[in-house]
Motif scaffolding. Sequence first.
Motif, PDB file in Angstrom:
ATOM      1  N   PRO A 144      59.489 -37.336  45.492  1.00 29.43           N
ATOM      2  CA  PRO A 144      59.288 -38.440  46.125  1.00 29.43           C
ATOM      3  C   PRO A 144      59.751 -38.525  47.887  1.00 29.43           C
ATOM      4  N   MET A 145      61.044 -37.536  48.208  1.00 28.09           N
ATOM      5  CA  MET A 145      60.838 -37.626  49.323  1.00 28.09           C
ATOM      6  C   MET A 145      59.835 -36.832  50.344  1.00 28.09           C
ATOM      7  N   TRP A 146      59.348 -35.250  49.137  1.00 30.40           N
ATOM      8  CA  TRP A 146      58.561 -34.810  50.418  1.00 30.40           C
ATOM      9  C   TRP A 146      57.210 -35.119  50.823  1.00 30.40           C
ATOM     10  N   THR A 147      57.127 -36.309  49.620  1.00 30.81           N
ATOM     11  CA  THR A 147      55.466 -37.131  49.505  1.00 30.81           C
ATOM     12  C   THR A 147      55.382 -37.673  50.803  1.00 30.81           C
ATOM     13  N   LEU A 196      54.465 -26.638  55.539  1.00 35.54           N
ATOM     14  CA  LEU A 196      53.135 -25.835  54.694  1.00 35.54           C
ATOM     15  C   LEU A 196      53.638 -25.323  53.147  1.00 35.54           C
ATOM     16  N   CYS A 197      55.071 -24.290  53.933  1.00 31.51           N
ATOM     17  CA  CYS A 197      55.757 -23.681  52.998  1.00 31.51           C
ATOM     18  C   CYS A 197      56.107 -24.142  51.892  1.00 31.51           C
ATOM     19  N   HIS A 198      56.432 -25.300  51.504  1.00 34.20           N
ATOM     20  CA  HIS A 198      56.788 -25.577  50.240  1.00 34.20           C
ATOM     21  C   HIS A 198      55.537 -26.851  49.179  1.00 34.20           C
ATOM     22  N   VAL A 199      54.258 -27.092  50.605  1.00 31.17           N
ATOM     23  CA  VAL A 199      53.357 -26.829  49.719  1.00 31.17           C
ATOM     24  C   VAL A 199      52.646 -25.325  48.794  1.00 31.17           C
ATOM     25  N   VAL A 200      52.633 -24.399  49.715  1.00 30.85           N
ATOM     26  CA  VAL A 200      51.926 -22.980  49.633  1.00 30.85           C
ATOM     27  C   VAL A 200      53.127 -22.665  47.994  1.00 30.85           C
ATOM     28  N   SER A 201      54.223 -22.978  48.469  1.00 31.12           N
ATOM     29  CA  SER A 201      55.046 -22.693  47.429  1.00 31.12           C
ATOM     30  C   SER A 201      54.918 -23.222  46.140  1.00 31.12           C
ATOM     31  N   ASN A 202      54.912 -24.452  46.383  1.00 31.29           N
ATOM     32  CA  ASN A 202      54.005 -25.389  45.435  1.00 31.29           C
ATOM     33  C   ASN A 202      53.339 -25.409  44.844  1.00 31.29           C
ATOM     34  N   ALA A 203      52.381 -24.676  45.021  1.00 34.46           N
ATOM     35  CA  ALA A 203      51.168 -24.616  44.546  1.00 34.46           C
ATOM     36  C   ALA A 203      51.189 -23.432  44.043  1.00 34.46           C
ATOM     37  N   TYR A 204      51.879 -21.946  43.911  1.00 40.15           N
ATOM     38  CA  TYR A 204      51.293 -20.566  43.903  1.00 40.15           C
ATOM     39  C   TYR A 204      51.851 -20.628  42.453  1.00 40.15           C
ATOM     40  N   VAL A 205      53.352 -22.092  41.929  1.00 35.65           N
ATOM     41  CA  VAL A 205      53.725 -21.359  41.163  1.00 35.65           C
ATOM     42  C   VAL A 205      53.085 -22.351  40.068  1.00 35.65           C
ATOM     43  N   LYS A 206      52.073 -22.594  40.340  1.00 38.07           N
ATOM     44  CA  LYS A 206      50.773 -23.300  39.898  1.00 38.07           C
ATOM     45  C   LYS A 206      49.546 -22.261  38.935  1.00 38.07           C
TER      46      LYS A 206
END
Length: 287
Positions: A231-234, A194-204
Amino acid sequence: MFGLKRERTLCVGVVGLGLIGGSMAKALKKYTGHLVYGCDIDEGTLSEALADGAIDEAVAENDLSMCDLVFFALYPQQTVAFVRENIRQFRPGALLVDLCGVKRFPVENLTDFCAENGLCFIGGHPMAGRECWGFSGSDADLYKGASMILTPGEHAPAPALELLEGLFADLGFGSITTTTPAAHDSMIAFTSQLCHVVSNAYVKSPSSRDHHGFSAGSYRDLTRVARLNAPMWTELFLDNADYLSDELGTIIKNLQDYKDAIDEGDAERLERLLADGDRIKREIEGR
């Protein structure tokens, strides 16, 4: 195999010499006297690992028969495919441990399969990482103080677990947690994915390109894991889609609550939401 003690020199294979596998190999060489054999599809990585002293010898995927213990630092599906395709190449009685970020998929696909072929498979996940990948980012001290999670099957031999616990202690891990694959995947959906999704979405946000001069610690903390190996996180996200989707649903609802209070100018509700979050954080930290 399981009569071996960690004090005895082991032959340890590491398949996949990226950030996690490369760090595991380096830690083994720095903190133990075990022999380390490296396996990677990239010849340049193998050459670099040899030159760096991270491994004693480079081996092919069909040449792991000398190893008492093999770590797999691959994506989940690669791990399963590698073990299944090379099952006859492992030493009888060898201990196989994967290091990927989800546990149900590899454990469910390999535990019984390995047992049927005279091998022991145990799921593992070192809770450590960096915002980079590849052997160049690996570090012998990456695991210092980190938590190591193990998800052994119900019939995993006690000596195998004792061997791993002792070895991970030698490598500097701060704690070793034993749990089920489902419990691991449920919690990791919250603490990592969840942390990676939120962080990745935040910088958009369009504002992200103009933040210089207006940001400090809060911005750095929240965006630290926006950089990732897509690719790995997907694969990790989709292998854990049920638990991760539940966590996303929860945070989306919570964010909507804040948005509604702000849109409606409801100071009382907004303050209550903020105070609730502060209270929960303090309770978690015990203060």
